[in-house]
Design an enzyme around this catalytic site. Structure first.
Site, PDB file in Angstrom:
ATOM      1  CG  ASP A   1     -45.864 -39.565 -16.318  1.00  0.00           C
ATOM      2  OD1 ASP A   1     -45.375 -38.603 -16.482  1.00  0.00           O
ATOM      3  OD2 ASP A   1     -46.311 -40.341 -17.443  1.00  0.00           O
TER       4      ASP A   1
ATOM      5  CE  LYS B   1     -38.655 -40.026 -13.580  1.00  0.00           C
ATOM      6  NZ  LYS B   1     -39.826 -40.597 -14.036  1.00  0.00           N
ATOM      7  N   GLY B   2     -40.437 -36.664  -9.221  1.00  0.00           N
ATOM      8  CA  GLY B   2     -40.009 -35.148  -8.801  1.00  0.00           C
ATOM      9  C   GLY B   2     -40.237 -35.133  -7.288  1.00  0.00           C
TER      10      GLY B   2
ATOM     11  CG  ASN C   1     -38.837 -35.892 -22.987  1.00  0.00           C
ATOM     12  OD1 ASN C   1     -38.012 -34.937 -22.198  1.00  0.00           O
ATOM     13  ND2 ASN C   1     -38.485 -36.863 -23.486  1.00  0.00           N
TER      14      ASN C   1
ATOM     15  N   GLY D   1     -42.022 -34.389 -17.010  1.00  0.00           N
ATOM     16  CA  GLY D   1     -43.081 -33.109 -16.280  1.00  0.00           C
ATOM     17  C   GLY D   1     -42.877 -33.741 -14.842  1.00  0.00           C
ATOM     18  CG  HIS D   2     -39.732 -34.417 -12.657  1.00  0.00           C
ATOM     19  ND1 HIS D   2     -38.464 -34.520 -13.002  1.00  0.00           N
ATOM     20  CD2 HIS D   2     -40.120 -35.460 -13.466  1.00  0.00           C
ATOM     21  CE1 HIS D   2     -37.898 -35.472 -13.448  1.00  0.00           C
ATOM     22  NE2 HIS D   2     -38.986 -36.019 -13.922  1.00  0.00           N
TER      23      HIS D   2
ATOM     24  NE  ARG E   1     -20.618 -37.981 -36.186  1.00  0.00           N
ATOM     25  CZ  ARG E   1     -19.744 -39.177 -36.979  1.00  0.00           C
ATOM     26  NH1 ARG E   1     -18.746 -39.071 -36.736  1.00  0.00           N
ATOM     27  NH2 ARG E   1     -20.619 -39.577 -38.021  1.00  0.00           N
TER      28      ARG E   1
ATOM     29  CD  GLN F   1     -37.928 -38.490 -20.495  1.00  0.00           C
ATOM     30  OE1 GLN F   1     -36.859 -38.644 -20.347  1.00  0.00           O
ATOM     31  NE2 GLN F   1     -38.551 -37.344 -20.369  1.00  0.00           N
TER      32      GLN F   1
ATOM     33  CB  THR G   1     -45.013 -32.829 -20.678  1.00  0.00           C
ATOM     34  OG1 THR G   1     -44.274 -33.046 -19.623  1.00  0.00           O
ATOM     35  CG2 THR G   1     -44.676 -32.177 -21.781  1.00  0.00           C
ATOM     36  CB  THR G   2     -49.243 -34.233 -23.466  1.00  0.00           C
ATOM     37  OG1 THR G   2     -49.385 -35.362 -22.821  1.00  0.00           O
ATOM     38  CG2 THR G   2     -47.695 -34.157 -24.067  1.00  0.00           C
TER      39      THR G   2
ATOM     40  NE  ARG H   1     -49.503 -37.663 -24.833  1.00  0.00           N
ATOM     41  CZ  ARG H   1     -48.569 -38.163 -25.393  1.00  0.00           C
ATOM     42  NH1 ARG H   1     -48.661 -39.021 -26.298  1.00  0.00           N
ATOM     43  NH2 ARG H   1     -47.392 -38.262 -25.037  1.00  0.00           N
TER      44      ARG H   1
ATOM     45  CG  ASP I   1     -52.483 -41.952  -1.773  1.00  0.00           C
ATOM     46  OD1 ASP I   1     -51.089 -42.012  -2.246  1.00  0.00           O
ATOM     47  OD2 ASP I   1     -52.886 -40.955  -2.300  1.00  0.00           O
TER      48      ASP I   1
ATOM     49  N   GLY J   1     -49.717 -39.542  -0.454  1.00  0.00           N
ATOM     50  CA  GLY J   1     -50.286 -38.316  -0.723  1.00  0.00           C
ATOM     51  C   GLY J   1     -49.002 -37.587  -1.448  1.00  0.00           C
TER      52      GLY J   1
HETATM   53  P1  IMP Z   1     -40.587 -38.154 -26.748  1.00  0.00           P
HETATM   54  O1  IMP Z   1     -39.688 -38.434 -25.740  1.00  0.00           O
HETATM   55  O2  IMP Z   1     -41.360 -36.848 -26.683  1.00  0.00           O
HETATM   56  O3  IMP Z   1     -40.008 -38.552 -28.150  1.00  0.00           O
HETATM   57  O4  IMP Z   1     -41.836 -39.615 -26.594  1.00  0.00           O
HETATM   58  C1  IMP Z   1     -41.576 -40.905 -26.640  1.00  0.00           C
HETATM   59  C2  IMP Z   1     -42.428 -41.665 -25.796  1.00  0.00           C
HETATM   60  O5  IMP Z   1     -41.788 -41.310 -24.472  1.00  0.00           O
HETATM   61  C3  IMP Z   1     -43.868 -41.510 -25.813  1.00  0.00           C
HETATM   62  O6  IMP Z   1     -44.808 -42.408 -25.456  1.00  0.00           O
HETATM   63  C4  IMP Z   1     -43.902 -40.279 -24.658  1.00  0.00           C
HETATM   64  O7  IMP Z   1     -45.299 -40.447 -24.272  1.00  0.00           O
HETATM   65  C5  IMP Z   1     -42.946 -40.785 -23.620  1.00  0.00           C
HETATM   66  N1  IMP Z   1     -42.706 -39.832 -22.588  1.00  0.00           N
HETATM   67  C6  IMP Z   1     -41.856 -39.186 -23.008  1.00  0.00           C
HETATM   68  N2  IMP Z   1     -41.405 -38.223 -21.677  1.00  0.00           N
HETATM   69  C7  IMP Z   1     -42.283 -38.961 -20.916  1.00  0.00           C
HETATM   70  C8  IMP Z   1     -42.424 -38.526 -19.433  1.00  0.00           C
HETATM   71  O8  IMP Z   1     -41.846 -37.673 -18.912  1.00  0.00           O
HETATM   72  N3  IMP Z   1     -43.430 -39.172 -18.926  1.00  0.00           N
HETATM   73  C9  IMP Z   1     -44.069 -40.274 -19.594  1.00  0.00           C
HETATM   74  N4  IMP Z   1     -43.944 -40.528 -20.691  1.00  0.00           N
HETATM   75  C10 IMP Z   1     -43.103 -39.938 -21.277  1.00  0.00           C
END
Ligand code: IMP
Length: 432
Positions: free
Chosen positions: A13, A16-17, A38, A40-41, A144, A225, A305-306, A308, A338, A422
């Site tokens: 986060d 990067k995107g 997993n 999110g860009h 495998r 990530q 993505t989530t 949270r 900023d 920004g």
């Molecule tokens: P997983 O990749 O879903 O197995 O999650 C493993 C850990 O990596 C967790 O703490 C996630 O919140 C974190 N994580 C996975 N993908 C991202 C991302 O794109 N940004 C931030 N945290 C991530």
């Protein structure tokens, strides 16, 4: 040299995107090499906000080709939705513009169910995964027995492998977690249909990327990530299941190391983390609320993505220096400067105190348990007043902001070449 690698230096986060989008203007091919949906860009172009999970952010530039490399785990359900969403926004995604590695592995709905059941069962020591099935898909790869994109090209083999996988996961869910799969048949049919629709995109992407590189064309490798979530180099076990660092580019795309020109380390001006695990500079007071934002703005610190809320804290310079070393970072791109406007003072952690002694490196490595003992030693720098979002030149930044950026470069040991102020494409300051 024609290869630029873009990686996150923190826990993901970092923005990067947004930086890949800027750098893509000069690139012909953009390739993702690890992870799956997993990630999110977020990229903002005018009024349009693109939230991409698997397709590289470079797709937004019409002249580019995008690659999903063999190091990825791909979810056909969400990938087809992403393709659809892009075309609704006028971005054509055709096999001429998107190539999926035949050797990439596939995430299934069963992987997701297993991921969620496993993390829930961990109780207090849960990792806080995104629940996207990433871990179980990489487990199947290592064992495998995984489904690969190339299996899509032979529907009989695909069906056989999928059915065996569904039965296997089903047994595990029943045996270990007392849960089951409802509506299995429609789940399989829908998944199969989505997977088959990807057939025209599947090819030998390694050969494609090598061909571009040998012709001297500019290739951008887009990390997902961040360094501290790397399976080997991160805060294990609170990591993702792939190689998120620059090292992953070569095995995750099928190329050699020679073409590397730049390694751009994307660094947020403060620290954030989603999910569990050590976080030495974490803040839990009202400063945290200010850094995180309320959630009302798309750039506030809530997971793409989530959804949270992200944990937040001051920039950790010790971890940044580690990330620079692990990736061979040649320059930093600093994002969200900023957001720090209006703070009377800004802290940065340049060392840890452990049992009364100070260290400017990780005295016990990056192991989760040792990290609990690391107390951040802060330097306090003066803050600045006023909005910097319209600043486009280094010399127009407040001197205190310049001082902060200079200090980060000093701690990291590499120059800051790009600063974003920004979410918009043009809200960037380039340094010589
Ligand atoms: P997983 O990749 O879903 O197995 O999650 C493993 C850990 O990596 C967790 O703490 C996630 O919140 C974190 N994580 C996975 N993908 C991202 C991302 O794109 N940004 C931030 N945290 C991530």
């Amino acid at each position: 040299m024609p290869l630029t690698i873009v990686i996150g230096t923190q826990w993901g986060d970092e923005g990067k995107g947004r930086i890949v989008d800027v750098l893509s203007a000069e690139a012909q091919l953009i390739a993702r090499y690890s992870g799956g949906d997993n990630a999110g860009h977020t990229v903002t172009v005018g009024k349009d906000i693109f939230k991409l999970h698997q397709i590289p952010s470079g797709i937004i530039h019409a002249h580019t080709v995008s690659v999903l490399g063999n190091g990825m785990v791909i979810n056909p359900n969400t990938l087809t939705a992403e393709i659809e969403l892009l075309s609704q926004k006028g971005i054509l995604v055709s096999p001429q513009r998107l190539a999926i590695s035949h050797a990439a592995h596939l995430i299934t709905p069963m992987h997701r169910l297993l991921d969620q059941a496993q993390d829930e069962a961990r109780g207090a020591s849960k990792i806080g995964t995104t629940g996207r099935g990433i871990g179980p898909a990489y487990v199947d790869k290592a064992a495998r027995r995984g489904l690969r994109a190339q299996d899509i090209l032979d529907p009989v083999v695909f069906r056989e492998k999928l059915m065996a996988h569904v039965q296997e996961v089903r047994r595990q869910l029943q045996l270990f977690f007392g849960s089951d799969v409802t509506d299995e048949q429609s789940l399989i049919e829908e998944y199969t249909a989505k997977a088959m629709s990807l057939a025209p995109y599947i090819c030998d992407t390694g050969a494609l990327v090598r061909d571009y590189l040998s012709k001297g064309m500019h290739v951008l490798a887009e990390g997902a990530q961040g360094t501290l979530l790397d399976l080997d180099q991160g805060t294990y076990p609170y990591v993702t299941s792939s190689c998120t660092t620059a090292a992953g580019v070569f095995s995750g795309l099928g190329i050699g190391v020679q073409p590397v020109g730049r390694v751009v380390g994307i660094t947020k001006a403060f620290q954030t983390r989603v999910g569990s695990g050590p976080f030495p500079t974490e803040l839990l007071d009202e400063t945290a609320g200010r850094l995180r934002g309320s959630g009302a703005n798309p750039w506030d610190e809530f997971g793409t993505t989530t959804g949270r809320p992200r944990r937040v804290g001051w920039l950790d310079g010790v971890l940044l220096r580690y990330a620079v070393a692990i990736n061979g970072v040649s320059e930093l791109a600093l994002t969200k400067l900023d957001i720090l406007s209006g703070f009377s003072a800004i802290k940065v952690c340049a060392a840890y105190r452990v049992e009364g002694k100070e260290y400017d490196f990780l005295p016990g490595g990056l192991q989760a348990r040792q990290m609990q003992t690391y107390q951040p030693v802060y330097e306090e720098l003066p803050g600045w007043e006023g909005d910097i979002r319209s600043v486009r030149r280094w010399e127009d930044l407040p001197s205190q902001a310049q001082q902060y950026v200079r200090r980060i470069a000093q701690i990291a040991g590499v120059p800051v070449r790009t600063i974003s102020v920004g979410p918009e494409r043009e809200q960037v300051i380039y340094l010589a």
